[in-house]
Design a protein around this motif. Sequence first.
Motif, short mmCIF file in Angstrom:
data_model
loop_
_atom_site.label_atom_id
_atom_site.label_comp_id
_atom_site.label_asym_id
_atom_site.label_seq_id
_atom_site.Cartn_x
_atom_site.Cartn_y
_atom_site.Cartn_z
N UNK A 24 0.77 -1.32 0.03
CA UNK A 24 0.20 -0.33 -0.03
C UNK A 24 0.97 1.15 0.36
N UNK A 25 0.43 2.53 -0.76
CA UNK A 25 0.97 3.65 -0.54
C UNK A 25 0.43 4.34 -0.43
N UNK A 26 1.07 6.06 -0.32
CA UNK A 26 0.57 7.25 0.05
C UNK A 26 0.52 7.82 -0.76
N UNK A 27 0.11 8.36 -2.54
CA UNK A 27 0.99 8.98 -3.51
C UNK A 27 1.17 10.24 -3.24
N UNK A 28 2.17 10.44 -4.27
CA UNK A 28 2.56 11.70 -4.12
C UNK A 28 1.65 12.59 -5.22
N UNK A 29 0.80 12.22 -6.27
CA UNK A 29 0.23 12.90 -7.46
C UNK A 29 -0.95 11.38 -7.68
N UNK A 30 -1.90 12.63 -7.74
CA UNK A 30 -3.30 11.66 -8.36
C UNK A 30 -3.43 10.34 -9.22
N UNK A 31 -2.08 10.46 -9.81
CA UNK A 31 -2.15 9.74 -10.92
C UNK A 31 -1.38 8.50 -10.68
N UNK A 32 -0.50 8.66 -9.86
CA UNK A 32 0.36 7.32 -9.27
C UNK A 32 -0.33 5.82 -9.23
N UNK A 33 -0.31 5.11 -9.48
CA UNK A 33 -0.38 4.00 -10.16
C UNK A 33 0.04 2.20 -9.08
N UNK A 34 1.86 2.86 -9.04
CA UNK A 34 2.41 1.91 -8.31
C UNK A 34 3.48 2.18 -6.96
N UNK A 35 3.01 1.48 -6.62
CA UNK A 35 4.19 2.14 -4.97
C UNK A 35 5.50 2.61 -5.36
N UNK A 36 5.61 1.42 -6.78
CA UNK A 36 7.30 2.22 -7.19
C UNK A 36 7.45 1.94 -8.38
N UNK A 37 7.96 3.40 -9.19
CA UNK A 37 7.76 3.33 -10.03
C UNK A 37 8.44 2.60 -10.75
N UNK A 38 9.59 2.84 -10.33
CA UNK A 38 11.04 2.05 -11.02
C UNK A 38 10.80 0.19 -11.75
N UNK A 39 10.08 -0.12 -10.56
CA UNK A 39 10.31 -1.86 -9.58
C UNK A 39 8.66 -1.81 -10.87
N UNK A 40 7.68 -1.44 -10.11
CA UNK A 40 6.47 -2.15 -10.89
C UNK A 40 5.77 -1.81 -11.58
N UNK A 41 5.71 -0.29 -11.98
CA UNK A 41 5.57 0.27 -12.89
C UNK A 41 5.90 0.14 -13.68
N UNK A 42 7.88 -0.08 -14.19
CA UNK A 42 8.55 -0.56 -15.22
C UNK A 42 8.15 -2.23 -15.92
N UNK A 43 7.28 -2.80 -14.45
CA UNK A 43 7.20 -4.75 -14.98
C UNK A 43 5.81 -4.57 -15.86
N UNK A 44 4.97 -3.56 -15.55
CA UNK A 44 4.27 -3.30 -16.49
C UNK A 44 3.86 -2.68 -17.69
N UNK A 45 5.06 -1.70 -17.06
CA UNK A 45 5.23 -1.31 -18.43
C UNK A 45 5.73 -2.31 -19.40
#
Length: 56
Positions: A24-45
């Motif tokens: 779980x995470x507290x997003x710094x931006x309303x459109x943020x979808x992943x806890x760590x963009x460089x890990x989870x976000x990269x995998x999704x992309x």
Amino acid sequence: MAELLTDPRVGQVRECEAHDCVLLFLPAHPRRRWCVAGVCGNRARVARYYARHKDG
């Protein structure tokens, strides 16, 4: 944890959208979808990229 539960932003806590992540995470931006963009976000992309180019 107690601080977060009493924080007015507790309603903004999100679950990571990565299929294999349980964080779980507290997003710094309303459109943020992943806890760590460089890990989870990269995998999704990368998964989306391979899905689009799989037949080509």
